[in-house]
Design an enzyme around this catalytic site. Sequence first.
Site, PDB file in Angstrom:
ATOM      1  N   LYS A 108       4.575  -5.563  -7.084  1.00 55.91           N
ATOM      2  CA  LYS A 108       4.688  -4.628  -6.147  1.00 55.91           C
ATOM      3  C   LYS A 108       4.099  -4.969  -4.881  1.00 55.91           C
ATOM      4  O   LYS A 108       3.497  -5.729  -4.692  1.00 55.91           O
ATOM      5  CB  LYS A 108       4.249  -3.322  -6.552  1.00 55.91           C
ATOM      6  CG  LYS A 108       4.560  -2.697  -7.670  1.00 55.91           C
ATOM      7  CD  LYS A 108       6.149  -2.218  -7.715  1.00 55.91           C
ATOM      8  CE  LYS A 108       6.809  -1.793  -9.043  1.00 55.91           C
ATOM      9  NZ  LYS A 108       6.962  -2.664 -10.158  1.00 55.91           N
ATOM     10  N   ASP A 109       4.762  -4.222  -3.659  1.00 56.13           N
ATOM     11  CA  ASP A 109       4.439  -4.490  -2.320  1.00 56.13           C
ATOM     12  C   ASP A 109       2.941  -4.332  -2.118  1.00 56.13           C
ATOM     13  O   ASP A 109       2.371  -3.449  -2.798  1.00 56.13           O
ATOM     14  CB  ASP A 109       5.143  -3.409  -1.581  1.00 56.13           C
ATOM     15  CG  ASP A 109       6.622  -3.727  -1.321  1.00 56.13           C
ATOM     16  OD1 ASP A 109       6.920  -4.693  -0.289  1.00 56.13           O
ATOM     17  OD2 ASP A 109       7.202  -3.410  -2.075  1.00 56.13           O
ATOM     18  N   ARG A 110       2.378  -5.223  -1.402  1.00 59.98           N
ATOM     19  CA  ARG A 110       0.936  -4.911  -0.632  1.00 59.98           C
ATOM     20  C   ARG A 110       1.084  -3.840   0.346  1.00 59.98           C
ATOM     21  O   ARG A 110       0.167  -2.815   0.424  1.00 59.98           O
ATOM     22  CB  ARG A 110       0.213  -6.125  -0.166  1.00 59.98           C
ATOM     23  CG  ARG A 110      -0.878  -5.907   0.501  1.00 59.98           C
ATOM     24  CD  ARG A 110      -1.525  -7.362   0.890  1.00 59.98           C
ATOM     25  NE  ARG A 110      -2.814  -6.942   1.885  1.00 59.98           N
ATOM     26  CZ  ARG A 110      -3.718  -7.895   2.147  1.00 59.98           C
ATOM     27  NH1 ARG A 110      -3.118  -9.346   2.165  1.00 59.98           N
ATOM     28  NH2 ARG A 110      -4.638  -7.770   2.924  1.00 59.98           N
ATOM     29  N   HIS A 116       8.295  -6.312  -2.205  1.00 59.62           N
ATOM     30  CA  HIS A 116       8.235  -5.806  -3.458  1.00 59.62           C
ATOM     31  C   HIS A 116       9.179  -7.108  -4.185  1.00 59.62           C
ATOM     32  O   HIS A 116      10.290  -7.444  -3.567  1.00 59.62           O
ATOM     33  CB  HIS A 116       8.815  -4.291  -3.552  1.00 59.62           C
ATOM     34  CG  HIS A 116       9.580  -3.857  -4.839  1.00 59.62           C
ATOM     35  ND1 HIS A 116       8.524  -3.710  -5.877  1.00 59.62           N
ATOM     36  CD2 HIS A 116      10.692  -4.360  -5.212  1.00 59.62           C
ATOM     37  CE1 HIS A 116       9.630  -3.763  -7.024  1.00 59.62           C
ATOM     38  NE2 HIS A 116      10.697  -3.867  -6.752  1.00 59.62           N
TER      39      HIS A 116
END
Length: 345
Positions: A75-77, A344
Site C-alpha cells: 500500500k502507498d506510503r 499503491h
Amino acid sequence: MNWSRAHPMSLSSGQIKAHNADFRVVERLPETASGEGEHLWVRVLKDGQNTAWVARQLARWAGVGPREVSYAGLKDRHAVTEQTFSVHLSGKLEPSVRLLEVGGLTILDATRHHRKLKTGQLVGNSFRIRIRNTDVPLAQLERNWQTLVEHGVPNYFGPQRFGHGGLNVFNGSEWLLGRAKVQRHLQSIYLSAVRSYFFNRLLAQRVQDGTWNRLIDHDFAQFTEGKAGFYCAEPEATDIDRCALGKVSPCASLPGLSKDDFPGLAARESTQLAAYGELLLALEARQVARHFRKLRVFPESAHFEVIDKDPVVSFFLPAGSFATSVLAELVTDQGLRAGGGDWHE
C-alpha cells in the site's frame, strides 16, 4: 513510459497526494478472522508509512521475527490506508494494543484466525482520491469521470511496478540476459516488472488500434469477474455483444511458457514484441508460465463529489489493477507525478 490513452477528452492538470489524506485506500479481503487460531490478524490505519516498515513494527510489538508477519499486498506510503497484517503467534499470548506506540500507525482491531494472510489474498481496494489545482470546469470533469466509469479504462500496470525511471525493467532485462547478477529476493520483482512492461506494450498497441475494449480474432477473453475465460479464434456475435456490455473483456499475455496452444494469438503477440525476442526466450528458459490479464478494467461503486472546489473520486478496483491507470485518463501525467514517492500496488 507514457502509455497511450484511450479516451479523447479534455484532460485536466491536477495534483494528488498534496496531503496524505487526499489519497485513501481500504483493502478488501476474501475472508474475515474467525476469532480462533495461532495467527493474529491485525487491521491497521497507517498514515505516511510504507507496508514493509509497518510489518517490522508489528513484529517488534509482538516479539516475533519479521518472517512471522505477512500481508496481502503493498500500500502507498504517501496515503492514509487501512490494511490487514497477520502475525504468527504460535504458543504466544497476543500483545496489548496499548503497547504499540508508533507515529502514523493505529491498530483498529486484532482478531485470531486459523491461517496466515498470504500475498495476493486480496479481492481488491477501495479508493477515495482528492484532486487539487484542476484547470478543467468541474462539470466537464464529472462528465469525463462518468465516461470512464461507463466504458472502463485500459488496465495498464502502474508506474510503481517498474521502479523509478523504469529501473526494475532495465535491471530485470540485464539479469535475464545473463549480463548481471541479482539478489534472490529481487528476482521475482524484476521478473514481474519485465512481464508487466510487455503487457503494457501489447495493451498500448490495442489502444492505438482502437481495439482495447472489443474482441478481435485470436483473442483470449475473460469474464469481468474472476479470471475464467475462453479463446476466440473468431468471436461470435454473442461474444461481441457481451464484450460491448462489459461482461467479458479481451486479454493480453504476461509472456512465458504456455500449456495451451493458441497459434493465432501467439503469432500476433510475437510480432508485436519482435524487438524483445531474446528476452521472451529467456523468460521461457526460466520456466515462467504465461498468464492472461484483461485489457480493460471498470471502476466499480464509483462516485464523484466536490469538496471546497476540488473534485473527489471514489471507486473500487479488483486486485491487480491500479488507481494510477484510472487517473491517467482523467488528469495529465504532470498531475499524476505530483506528490511523488511510493505508489499503491
